[in-house]
Design an enzyme around this catalytic site. Structure first.
Site, PDB file in Angstrom:
ATOM      1  N   ARG A 266       1.358 -26.702 -31.113  1.00 35.72           N
ATOM      2  CA  ARG A 266       0.416 -25.264 -31.355  1.00 35.72           C
ATOM      3  C   ARG A 266      -0.867 -25.620 -30.476  1.00 35.72           C
ATOM      4  O   ARG A 266      -1.578 -26.265 -30.617  1.00 35.72           O
ATOM      5  CB  ARG A 266       0.055 -25.608 -32.816  1.00 35.72           C
ATOM      6  CG  ARG A 266      -1.249 -24.777 -33.137  1.00 35.72           C
ATOM      7  CD  ARG A 266      -1.627 -24.585 -34.759  1.00 35.72           C
ATOM      8  NE  ARG A 266      -1.957 -25.740 -35.287  1.00 35.72           N
ATOM      9  CZ  ARG A 266      -3.143 -26.512 -35.273  1.00 35.72           C
ATOM     10  NH1 ARG A 266      -4.089 -26.135 -34.432  1.00 35.72           N
ATOM     11  NH2 ARG A 266      -3.297 -27.737 -35.779  1.00 35.72           N
ATOM     12  N   HIS A 270      -5.439 -24.067 -35.757  1.00 35.82           N
ATOM     13  CA  HIS A 270      -4.526 -23.789 -37.171  1.00 35.82           C
ATOM     14  C   HIS A 270      -4.632 -22.178 -37.565  1.00 35.82           C
ATOM     15  O   HIS A 270      -3.351 -21.571 -37.703  1.00 35.82           O
ATOM     16  CB  HIS A 270      -4.787 -24.770 -38.287  1.00 35.82           C
ATOM     17  CG  HIS A 270      -3.855 -24.702 -39.529  1.00 35.82           C
ATOM     18  ND1 HIS A 270      -2.613 -25.006 -39.728  1.00 35.82           N
ATOM     19  CD2 HIS A 270      -4.241 -24.009 -40.625  1.00 35.82           C
ATOM     20  CE1 HIS A 270      -2.201 -24.381 -40.853  1.00 35.82           C
ATOM     21  NE2 HIS A 270      -3.155 -24.049 -41.370  1.00 35.82           N
ATOM     22  N   TYR A 279     -10.468 -32.629 -33.774  1.00 33.34           N
ATOM     23  CA  TYR A 279      -9.565 -33.499 -33.878  1.00 33.34           C
ATOM     24  C   TYR A 279      -8.584 -33.796 -32.771  1.00 33.34           C
ATOM     25  O   TYR A 279      -7.733 -34.728 -32.982  1.00 33.34           O
ATOM     26  CB  TYR A 279      -9.029 -33.354 -35.341  1.00 33.34           C
ATOM     27  CG  TYR A 279      -8.198 -31.830 -35.277  1.00 33.34           C
ATOM     28  CD1 TYR A 279      -7.007 -31.772 -34.712  1.00 33.34           C
ATOM     29  CD2 TYR A 279      -8.886 -30.804 -35.934  1.00 33.34           C
ATOM     30  CE1 TYR A 279      -6.531 -30.436 -34.939  1.00 33.34           C
ATOM     31  CE2 TYR A 279      -8.399 -29.543 -36.103  1.00 33.34           C
ATOM     32  CZ  TYR A 279      -6.982 -29.353 -35.235  1.00 33.34           C
ATOM     33  OH  TYR A 279      -6.476 -28.050 -35.611  1.00 33.34           O
TER      34      TYR A 279
END
Length: 370
Positions: A266, A270, A279
Site C-alpha cells: 500500500r 490506509h 509509522y
C-alpha cells in the site's frame, strides 16, 4: 503450491518466495505452475491490462483529491495494488460473484462500474454505491473480514442451486487476524464450497506491519484448513491473472475452496484519515516504488517492442476521461432529504416507525429554527 515455512524476517527475501512471471526489472521468467494458465495472453491483452492499471490509478488519485476537497467523507486508496486487483479481477467470469472489502477499486473497474459507483458510498449517498446484482459485487464491506463469511454462505448457495459460479472474497492481511476469516475458511473447507479467498498482503494493517501479525507467510495458513494456496507476486499483473485462473479452476471444478496471497504494498495511507508517515519509513516506500506494477509491465512491453507512444498517450487520455466523469458524477449527485431515511425500511408502515419519523422531523426542524 505447498506453503513456505520460512519466517518473515526480511522483506527482500520474503518477496523472493512468491510465484511470478515478470520480474521487477521487466524480464520474463519461466514458471511451470503459472505459464500454462496464460498461454492465451498475447501482447494486445497485456496492453489492455496495462490500460486497466493506469485508469484505476487515475480513478484512485481522483478519489483522494475529491476527499481532500470535501466532496467525499473518506477514501481508501489502492495505489500500488493495481496489479493484484486488475489481474485477479480480469480472470473472473461474468457470472462469478465478488465480496469485496473497501479498497477494491480495481476489481470494481474490471466488473464495469460506472463513474458514480466509485464515489457514491464514500459521499454518503443513498444505496450501496452500485447495483450489486448488476455488477455481481456485494456492497463494499467496512467491517474487517466480514465479507469472507458472506462469500462462503453464497458459495454454499451455489452448491444447492447447482450453478456454475464461484464466490470470491477479497480482504487484506489485517483481516487474516480476524475470527471471521478463519471461521469462513473452516466452513468453506468443510462444505467444499466453490470459494476463492484473495488476501492482498499490502504489508500494513493500518499501522501494524504484517510481520507483527504473522511470523510465516499468510498463504501457509490455508492448508491448515485443508485449502490449497498459492503465494503470488501481487505487483506482477500477469502472475496474478494466472494464479487467479488456477484458483477459479480449482473451485469451479468441485474441488472446494482455494486461497491466494498476493504480496503487494500500500503506497498511500490506509484511508485518507490516516497518516502513514507516523509509522513507516521513506526508505521502505522507496524500495517498493522500484517494484511499481505499472512500470514493471511497461518495462516488459518496451523490451519486446510492444509499447508505443501512441498507446501511452491513448491510455493517459482514457484515464483522464475516467477521472473527469467520476468527478462530474460525484459533484452532480443530489442528496435526498434526510427524513427519507425511513422510506423503505419496512414493507408495511407501523406506529413505531411513524413515531420515530416524527421525532426525527422535529430534530431536523430544530436546526432550521436555530
Amino acid at each position: 503450491m505447498s506453503p513456505h515455512n520460512t519466517p518473515i524476517v526480511d522483506t527482500e527475501h520474503d518477496l523472493e518466495l512468491t510465484e511470478r512471471v515478470i520480474a521487477p526489472d521487466g524480464s520474463r521468467i519461466a514458471n511451470p505452475q503459472l505459464d500454462r494458465y496464460i498461454q492465451d495472453v498475447d501482447f494486445r491483452m497485456l496492453r489492455d491490462l496495462h490500460r486497466d492499471m493506469v485508469v484505476v490509478r487515475r480513478i484512485d488519485s481522483e478519489g483522494v483529491a475529491l476527499q481532500r476537497q470535501g466532496q467525499l467523507g473518506l477514501w481508501a486508496p489502492c495505489n500500488g495494488q493495481e496489479a493484484a486487483q486488475v489481474g485477479t479481477g480480469r480472470a473472473l467470469a461474468a457470472r462469478d460473484f465478488v465480496f469485496p472489502s473497501y479498497r477494491e477499486t480495481g476489481v470494481m473497474y474490471t466488473r464495469g462500474a460506472a463513474p458514480g459507483d466509485y464515489a457514491r458510498m464514500w459521499r454518503g449517498e443513498e444505496g450501496a454505491a452500485y447495483d450489486p446484482a448488476e455488477l455481481r459485487i456485494a456492497p463494499l464491506q467496512i467491517i474487517i473480514g466480514a465479507q469472507s463469511l458472506h462469500a462462503v454462505g453464497y458459495g454454499i448457495g451455489i452448491q444447492h442451486d447447482g450453478a456454475d459460479e464461484v464466490a470470491v472474497a477479497y480482504f487484506g492481511d489485517g483481516a487474516t487476524s480476524q475470527g471471521d476469516v478463519n471461521e469462513a475458511m473452516i466452513f468453506a473447507s468443510s462444505y467444499r464450497a466453490p470459494v476463492v479467498f484473495v488476501c492482498q498482503n499490502n504489508h500494513w494493517a493500518i499501522s501494524e506491519p504484517v510481520g507483527l501479525q504473522s511470523q510465516y507467510p499468510l498463504a501457509g495458513r490455508a492448508p491448515g484448513f485443508g485449502i490449497p494456496s498459492m503465494r503470488v507476486d501481487g505487483n506482477d499483473v500477469l502472475a496474478c491473472l494466472a494464479a487467479m485462473r488456477w484458483a477459479l479452476d480449482h473451485a469451479r471444478s468441485g474441488k472446494g475452496p482455494a486461497y491466494l496471497e498476493a504480496v503487494t504494498y500500500r503506497m498511500g495511507p490506509h484511508t485518507t484519515a490516516d497518516d502513514p508517515k507516523r509509522y513507516r519509513e521513506e526508505t521502505e516506500l522507496a524500495k517498493w516504488r522500484e517494484r511499481d506494477p505499472i512500470a514493471r509491465l511497461e518495462a516488459y512491453l518496451r523490451a519486446a517492442g510492444e509499447l508505443s507512444q501512441e498507446h501511452l498517450d491513448a491510455v493517459q487520455a482514457e484515464a483522464d476521461v475516467a477521472a473527469r466523469e467520476m468527478r462530474a458524477a460525484c459533484i452532480g449527485m443530489v442528496t435526498r432529504p434526510a427524513i427519507e431515511v425511513f422510506d423503505g425500511v419496512y414493507a408495511e408502515p407501523h406506529s413505531g416507525l411513524d413515531r420515530q419519523r416524527g421525532e426525527y422531523a422535529a430534530y431536523l426542524a430544530s436546526f432550521e429554527e436555530a
